[in-house]
Structure formats: C-alpha cells, structure tokens
Design a protein around this motif. Sequence first.
Motif: not given
Length: 267
Positions: A229-255
Amino acid sequence: MKKFTPSEHYDPQLLRGGAFAHLNTLFGLGNQSGWPDFPWLNGLAHLKNSNGQQVSFVPDSQFQEETRYYEQIIYETGHIPTREQNWHDLFGALIWCLFPKTKSLLNKSHIDDIDQYGLKQRSKHRNALTLFDECGVVMAITDEQIKTDLRAHNWHSVFVSKRTQWGKAIQPFIFGHANYEMLTQPFIGLTGKVLCIVVETSFSTLTLQQQYAYLDDILYKRIAYEGVLKDNSQMSPLPLLGIPGWCEENEDAKFYDNTDYFRAKRR
C-alpha cells in the motif's frame, strides 16, 4: 454515481444480502433488533493497538473537546471514537474485530506518515491507506490468473465463466467499512478496491474465523514488509454488485452487459 444516503434506522432486513453473510455468521448482526450498543461492541474486541493500548470503542460525543487527529487518539489511547447509531462506524468497529493486526498497522502507518509530512500534506502512501480502509476488498484466490483478469477488467471471465469457482477458488472478504455501509442500500455504480492474495486450495476448508485470521496475518506482512500500500497501484476497481450471491440481478448473465458499470480497461 448516485449520491449515497444511509438509513438513519437499524433495520435487520438491510443485512440479509450475501455481502453480509460473514457478519451475520460471526457476529449475528442480522439478529439484532436495534442498534448494537457499546457493551456489545466492546465485548467483541479483545485486542490491542500497535502502541500496546487496549482497544475500546468509545462514544464520539466524549471527544468534542479533543484536539488530536482521529488516528492519533487511537494510537495514543486505544480509544476509537465511534458515533452512536451510525452504520459507518458500526461496520468500522467490526472490521477492527476481523482484521485487528492490519487495522493496528494502518493506524500506526498513518501516525508515521503524519510525523513525516504533517497533517495537511497527504502522501501517496497515506491516500492508499485511506482508500483501502474505506473501500478495500481482499480477494482470496488460488489462481494468479484471477488477479490478472480482475486488473484487466475481464468481467465476463471472472463473474460468468468462472462463476462456479466463487466460494471455493475465489472468495471475497470486505475490508473497507464504507463498502458495507453502501451495501445496506446497494446501487449500480457501487465499486470497491480489490487486493488479491493467493492462497492454497486448503484455505477453503478453514473455518471462517480461521480464514480471517490467516488473511489478517498475510495482509499485515504484505503491507508492513512488501509495501503493497505504498500507493494505489496494487489495488484495482471491483464492481461489488457483480459478485455472485451479492445481488439477485447478477444471476442473469445479461446483468454484466452494462458497460457503464462493468467498464472496459482504459487503454
């Protein structure tokens, strides 16, 4: 992105989503009928900060005359100013219980940075500490390719093609308490910052408590000795609602076809 306004009321229904499964399993958070009180919170915390002080959660109202910076109070006294009936601070307290070594290290790292640069000037290191503290997600993976796909924004590969691997070879652990707060009222656009840790396949056979203890230890070492964590370079964006089980809508791949949310990597 939508402006987020947290609920002022404690509603266990807000904690029924899969993102809160760990908190419900380890702390029974979803079984609380009202805001957890300080005796309950402090009954969970049997830990010390990096200065050897016993950590305790103390009502923020007791610090009205305090002139020290938030991180300085924690480091020098072990007292964590905590707002009552507040989602953000409630989740912050629980993260302290789940990642005590790493949270203590982040606190000490803030102090070291302030000693070097002062309160007004924020270094890249301190910005990275804050970003991870608020929005971080630790991804325990058994295959380095998952990290490569996440950093490349290969969302379909991670979330659709490898969907059956979630919960086994791919396991998310929230570190940033702001993530939890916003997940009480999830919205398209909600994004965390992921940091991947490669683990052995046997990791999935550990109890949930053992998994957190293991990750806490690894995180501490990577931050303290590898400068992750010397800077932000080791972290990358993660759309949280894409995580399986965290959003019912993502059960459809079209999400995942929503490219405004699941954005391609900028070239």
